[in-house]
Design a protein around this motif. Structure first.
Motif: not given
Length: 311
Positions: A41-45, A59-65, A113-117, A155-163
């Motif tokens: 739910x809390x993803x950094x890009x 998906x809206x990020x909580x952090x960005x680099x 974060x829950x995930x860093x991408x 798949x990691x984000x449970x967004x397969x329909x969006x894909x």
């Protein structure tokens, strides 16, 4: 059988319609495999490429680099409200975590974060990032590479329909743009280069058909010319030897399309090129054409190409 079909489909970048992801789920990526214990739910890009992919999935990020020191950003730890080309799609005011190569671990930790991408640029600090949160690093510089990455991220984000929706929209955009550009570029040799301007204004690096930029343009129907090697560097004299029918110039670093065009027009050698005489030299921003490298970038590039070329 279903698990085998799912794995094969993800490797091929095809859509998989599942009822929903059951966590924990393990995702393969550039630096191995990572298990996500729950839906992130809390993803950094880390970088514009990761941001393009996340936004395309909703998906809206909580952090960005950011990608480059040439791009002005607020102090580390402050919200970023002005992100080039993607800012209008960002509603979360993500915190500036530094750059995509070596982000601030302290700020990342504070975001919980829950995930860093990110991309493989962050591989040297992958171990440190993984201690903060599950981390997925992907390579995205080659032709059509995001089509392999996005289903894994979905798949990691449970967004397969969006894909699935993103892929359909992308394919339609490519087909429509190809049709609109065909009259202007049919049977013409197209050279795609970038230049930093200034002292390097007479030096050009060739984008070939197997990197992301050249690959997209080739998919759009442009006959992209390759250099003698990946990222081959040529002088103005080298451009004269190639003498393409169409030239696309990308302004990199602190250069701008306007300055790149002024430098081009000021040189008597470039004026002699076939493309210059035919008024088929076009100037764009390197950041859009080479750094975002995702479905949103493709859409924005298609719009600029249609406006510039399909007159």
């Amino acid at each position: 059988m279903y698990k085998r079909s799912l794995f094969t489909a993800l490797l091929l970048g095809t859509s998989v319609m599942a009822a929903g992801v059951t966590y924990p789920v393990t995702i393969a990526h550039n630096n191995g495999s990572t298990t996500l214990p729950k839906k992130p739910l809390r993803v950094v890009a880390l970088g514009p490429h990761a941001l393009d992919l996340l936004l395309s999935l909703g998906v809206q990020p909580v952090g960005y680099g950011e990608a480059s020191t040439f791009i002005k950003t607020p102090a580390f730890g402050s919200p970023i409200r002005d992100i080039k080309y993607l800012g209008s799609r960002v509603t979360s005011s993500p915190v500036n975590v530094g750059d995509r190569f070596n982000p601030s671990l302290e700020i990342l930790l504070s975001l919980k974060p829950d995930l860093i991408v990110g991309e493989n640029y962050a591989s040297p600090v992958y171990a440190q990032l993984s201690r903060i949160a599950p981390t997925l690093l992907f390579k995205g510089t080659d032709r059509n590479e995001w089509q392999k990455t996005l289903p894994l991220l979905a798949r990691a984000l449970d967004r397969e329909q969006a894909y699935s929706n993103v892929l359909k929209a992308y394919n339609k955009g490519v087909q429509d743009t190809r049709a609109q550009l065909s009259g202007a570029v049919r049977n013409k040799r197209v050279l795609v280069v970038w230049t930093g301007g200034g002292d390097d204004r007479n030096t050009f690096t060739i984008s070939n058909s197997q990197d992301w930029t050249g690959g997209l343009l080739k998919d759009l129907g442009l006959n992209v010319i390759d250099g003698d090697k990946r990222d081959a560097v040529v002088s103005i004299e080298g451009l004269s030897a190639i003498d393409p029918d169409v030239v696309i110039v990308l302004a990199s670093g602190t250069n701008t399309p306007t300055r790149a065009q002024a430098d081009w027009n000021a040189s008597p050698l470039t004026a002699r090129l076939r493309a210059s005489k035919a008024k088929q030299v076009y100037f764009f921003d390197y950041h859009l054409f080479r750094r975002l490298r995702g479905p949103i970038a493709a859409q924005l590039i298609e719009r600029q190409l249609i406006k510039a070329i399909a007159k």
